[in-house]
Design a protein around this motif. Structure first.
Motif, PDB file in Angstrom:
ATOM      1  N   HIS A  18       0.820  -1.212   0.000  1.00 32.93           N
ATOM      2  CA  HIS A  18       0.000   0.000   0.000  1.00 32.93           C
ATOM      3  C   HIS A  18       0.852   1.258   0.000  1.00 32.93           C
ATOM      4  O   HIS A  18       2.017   1.221   0.372  1.00 32.93           O
ATOM      5  CB  HIS A  18      -0.957   0.031   1.195  1.00 32.93           C
ATOM      6  CG  HIS A  18      -0.281   0.161   2.525  1.00 32.93           C
ATOM      7  ND1 HIS A  18       0.242  -0.922   3.211  1.00 32.93           N
ATOM      8  CD2 HIS A  18      -0.031   1.244   3.317  1.00 32.93           C
ATOM      9  CE1 HIS A  18       0.765  -0.510   4.358  1.00 32.93           C
ATOM     10  NE2 HIS A  18       0.632   0.814   4.442  1.00 32.93           N
TER      11      HIS A  18
ATOM     12  N   SER B 120       0.647   5.080   1.699  1.00 34.43           N
ATOM     13  CA  SER B 120      -0.053   5.769   2.778  1.00 34.43           C
ATOM     14  C   SER B 120       0.104   7.269   2.625  1.00 34.43           C
ATOM     15  O   SER B 120       1.217   7.771   2.479  1.00 34.43           O
ATOM     16  CB  SER B 120       0.503   5.317   4.124  1.00 34.43           C
ATOM     17  OG  SER B 120      -0.147   6.000   5.181  1.00 34.43           O
TER      18      SER B 120
ATOM     19  N   TYR C 137     -12.019  10.177   6.442  1.00 30.61           N
ATOM     20  CA  TYR C 137     -12.857   8.996   6.228  1.00 30.61           C
ATOM     21  C   TYR C 137     -14.252   9.415   5.760  1.00 30.61           C
ATOM     22  O   TYR C 137     -14.789   8.882   4.781  1.00 30.61           O
ATOM     23  CB  TYR C 137     -12.954   8.169   7.515  1.00 30.61           C
ATOM     24  CG  TYR C 137     -13.812   6.943   7.364  1.00 30.61           C
ATOM     25  CD1 TYR C 137     -13.252   5.742   6.945  1.00 30.61           C
ATOM     26  CD2 TYR C 137     -15.177   6.978   7.629  1.00 30.61           C
ATOM     27  CE1 TYR C 137     -14.033   4.604   6.796  1.00 30.61           C
ATOM     28  CE2 TYR C 137     -15.967   5.852   7.484  1.00 30.61           C
ATOM     29  CZ  TYR C 137     -15.395   4.662   7.060  1.00 30.61           C
ATOM     30  OH  TYR C 137     -16.175   3.544   6.908  1.00 30.61           O
TER      31      TYR C 137
ATOM     32  N   LYS D 252     -12.370   0.209   2.351  1.00 31.16           N
ATOM     33  CA  LYS D 252     -11.931  -1.138   2.723  1.00 31.16           C
ATOM     34  C   LYS D 252     -12.240  -1.453   4.188  1.00 31.16           C
ATOM     35  O   LYS D 252     -12.098  -2.594   4.609  1.00 31.16           O
ATOM     36  CB  LYS D 252     -10.452  -1.315   2.423  1.00 31.16           C
ATOM     37  CG  LYS D 252     -10.186  -1.227   0.903  1.00 31.16           C
ATOM     38  CD  LYS D 252      -8.791  -1.596   0.544  1.00 31.16           C
ATOM     39  CE  LYS D 252      -8.744  -3.095   0.340  1.00 31.16           C
ATOM     40  NZ  LYS D 252      -7.471  -3.537  -0.252  1.00 31.16           N
ATOM     41  N   GLU D 253     -12.648  -0.447   4.962  1.00 31.22           N
ATOM     42  CA  GLU D 253     -13.069  -0.640   6.356  1.00 31.22           C
ATOM     43  C   GLU D 253     -14.406   0.065   6.559  1.00 31.22           C
ATOM     44  O   GLU D 253     -14.734   1.003   5.851  1.00 31.22           O
ATOM     45  CB  GLU D 253     -12.050  -0.052   7.348  1.00 31.22           C
ATOM     46  CG  GLU D 253     -10.749  -0.807   7.453  1.00 31.22           C
ATOM     47  CD  GLU D 253      -9.713  -0.339   6.433  1.00 31.22           C
ATOM     48  OE1 GLU D 253      -8.788  -1.096   6.168  1.00 31.22           O
ATOM     49  OE2 GLU D 253      -9.844   0.774   5.884  1.00 31.22           O
TER      50      GLU D 253
ATOM     51  N   PHE E 123      -6.265   5.227  11.062  1.00 32.98           N
ATOM     52  CA  PHE E 123      -6.127   5.066   9.619  1.00 32.98           C
ATOM     53  C   PHE E 123      -7.340   4.378   9.013  1.00 32.98           C
ATOM     54  O   PHE E 123      -8.143   3.756   9.713  1.00 32.98           O
ATOM     55  CB  PHE E 123      -4.862   4.267   9.281  1.00 32.98           C
ATOM     56  CG  PHE E 123      -4.955   2.812   9.653  1.00 32.98           C
ATOM     57  CD1 PHE E 123      -5.322   1.863   8.713  1.00 32.98           C
ATOM     58  CD2 PHE E 123      -4.687   2.391  10.941  1.00 32.98           C
ATOM     59  CE1 PHE E 123      -5.416   0.522   9.050  1.00 32.98           C
ATOM     60  CE2 PHE E 123      -4.773   1.054  11.299  1.00 32.98           C
ATOM     61  CZ  PHE E 123      -5.141   0.116  10.345  1.00 32.98           C
TER      62      PHE E 123
ATOM     63  N   ASN F 137      -8.410   2.684   4.738  1.00 30.79           N
ATOM     64  CA  ASN F 137      -7.936   2.403   3.388  1.00 30.79           C
ATOM     65  C   ASN F 137      -9.064   2.525   2.385  1.00 30.79           C
ATOM     66  O   ASN F 137     -10.212   2.167   2.678  1.00 30.79           O
ATOM     67  CB  ASN F 137      -7.377   0.973   3.318  1.00 30.79           C
ATOM     68  CG  ASN F 137      -6.187   0.779   4.220  1.00 30.79           C
ATOM     69  OD1 ASN F 137      -5.109   1.259   3.933  1.00 30.79           O
ATOM     70  ND2 ASN F 137      -6.392   0.076   5.331  1.00 30.79           N
TER      71      ASN F 137
ATOM     72  N   GLU G 251      -9.820   1.687  -1.954  1.00 29.78           N
ATOM     73  CA  GLU G 251      -9.330   0.868  -3.055  1.00 29.78           C
ATOM     74  C   GLU G 251      -9.262   1.706  -4.315  1.00 29.78           C
ATOM     75  O   GLU G 251     -10.213   2.412  -4.664  1.00 29.78           O
ATOM     76  CB  GLU G 251     -10.251  -0.331  -3.272  1.00 29.78           C
ATOM     77  CG  GLU G 251      -9.739  -1.289  -4.322  1.00 29.78           C
ATOM     78  CD  GLU G 251     -10.575  -2.544  -4.404  1.00 29.78           C
ATOM     79  OE1 GLU G 251     -11.250  -2.730  -5.435  1.00 29.78           O
ATOM     80  OE2 GLU G 251     -10.558  -3.322  -3.433  1.00 29.78           O
TER      81      GLU G 251
ATOM     82  N   THR H 220      -4.277  -0.474  -2.768  1.00 31.50           N
ATOM     83  CA  THR H 220      -4.718   0.060  -1.491  1.00 31.50           C
ATOM     84  C   THR H 220      -4.038   1.393  -1.232  1.00 31.50           C
ATOM     85  O   THR H 220      -2.820   1.495  -1.307  1.00 31.50           O
ATOM     86  CB  THR H 220      -4.397  -0.929  -0.349  1.00 31.50           C
ATOM     87  OG1 THR H 220      -5.124  -2.142  -0.575  1.00 31.50           O
ATOM     88  CG2 THR H 220      -4.778  -0.356   1.011  1.00 31.50           C
ATOM     89  N   ILE H 221      -4.851   2.396  -0.928  1.00 27.10           N
ATOM     90  CA  ILE H 221      -4.344   3.709  -0.536  1.00 27.10           C
ATOM     91  C   ILE H 221      -4.818   3.964   0.882  1.00 27.10           C
ATOM     92  O   ILE H 221      -6.031   3.938   1.154  1.00 27.10           O
ATOM     93  CB  ILE H 221      -4.827   4.836  -1.476  1.00 27.10           C
ATOM     94  CG1 ILE H 221      -4.318   4.605  -2.894  1.00 27.10           C
ATOM     95  CG2 ILE H 221      -4.322   6.185  -0.984  1.00 27.10           C
ATOM     96  CD1 ILE H 221      -5.289   3.918  -3.788  1.00 27.10           C
ATOM     97  N   GLU H 222      -3.865   4.119   1.775  1.00 24.95           N
ATOM     98  CA  GLU H 222      -4.155   4.324   3.189  1.00 24.95           C
ATOM     99  C   GLU H 222      -4.095   5.817   3.518  1.00 24.95           C
ATOM    100  O   GLU H 222      -3.248   6.529   3.008  1.00 24.95           O
ATOM    101  CB  GLU H 222      -3.119   3.579   4.023  1.00 24.95           C
ATOM    102  CG  GLU H 222      -3.253   3.768   5.525  1.00 24.95           C
ATOM    103  CD  GLU H 222      -2.125   3.080   6.281  1.00 24.95           C
ATOM    104  OE1 GLU H 222      -2.358   1.954   6.749  1.00 24.95           O
ATOM    105  OE2 GLU H 222      -1.039   3.667   6.374  1.00 24.95           O
TER     106      GLU H 222
ATOM    107  N   CYS I 212      -3.440   7.919   6.863  1.00 27.42           N
ATOM    108  CA  CYS I 212      -2.923   7.619   8.194  1.00 27.42           C
ATOM    109  C   CYS I 212      -2.621   8.879   8.971  1.00 27.42           C
ATOM    110  O   CYS I 212      -1.977   9.798   8.462  1.00 27.42           O
ATOM    111  CB  CYS I 212      -1.659   6.763   8.067  1.00 27.42           C
ATOM    112  SG  CYS I 212      -1.038   6.175   9.652  1.00 27.42           S
TER     113      CYS I 212
END
Length: 136
Positions: free
Chosen positions: A78, A80, A90, A101-102, A117, A119, A121, A127-129, A131
């Motif tokens: 990933h 970040s 978020y 993803k969460e 954090f 993520n 898609e 995956t791009i986080e 954080c």
């Protein structure tokens, strides 16, 4: 796929690149040979898995055990992006229509006060986080 909204303003820089490994010592030695220095080392579970952060100039790597190394092109897990407000980012990502993803912002006990954090898609299943290193 075009988005009408943007997440610009919810991050300010690349925070780290995530790379899983099957051999932490060998991987750390490789990056040290390139000039990187270890800046953090944390246990991630009760099975002996660890995560190590290594830095050189402006680039930080997150290297961890327990998920298995891919061992071919695409081995980076990933990217970040650094955010100062993971909760707001978020909400904006969800409202903008990104694939989440969460179902909520995650928390881990890394660094002095932890991290927050989540993520998203990307269009190629990357995956791009986002954080946030929690301050005080």
């Amino acid at each position: 796929m075009a988005f009408n909204k943007s997440l610009a303003g919810y991050f300010d820089d690349l925070q780290h690149v995530g790379i899983p490994t099957d051999d932490l010592d060998k991987t750390v030695a490789f990056w040290e040979k390139l000039g990187f220095k270890m800046t953090g080392n944390f246990d991630t579970d009760d099975k002996g898995n660890q995560v190590v952060f290594m830095s050189y100039a402006h680039l930080t790597l997150e290297i961890w055990t327990g998920d298995g190394a891919v061992k071919k092109t695409g081995a980076i897990n990933h990217l970040s992006l650094n955010t100062s407000d993971a909760d707001a980012a978020y909400k904006a990502a969800k409202a903008t229509g990104f694939t989440m993803k969460e179902t909520e912002v995650q928390h881990l006990d890394f660094w002095d006060h932890g991290i927050k954090f989540f993520n998203i898609e990307g269009p190629n299943a990357e995956t791009i986080e986002f954080c946030q290193i929690v301050k005080g």
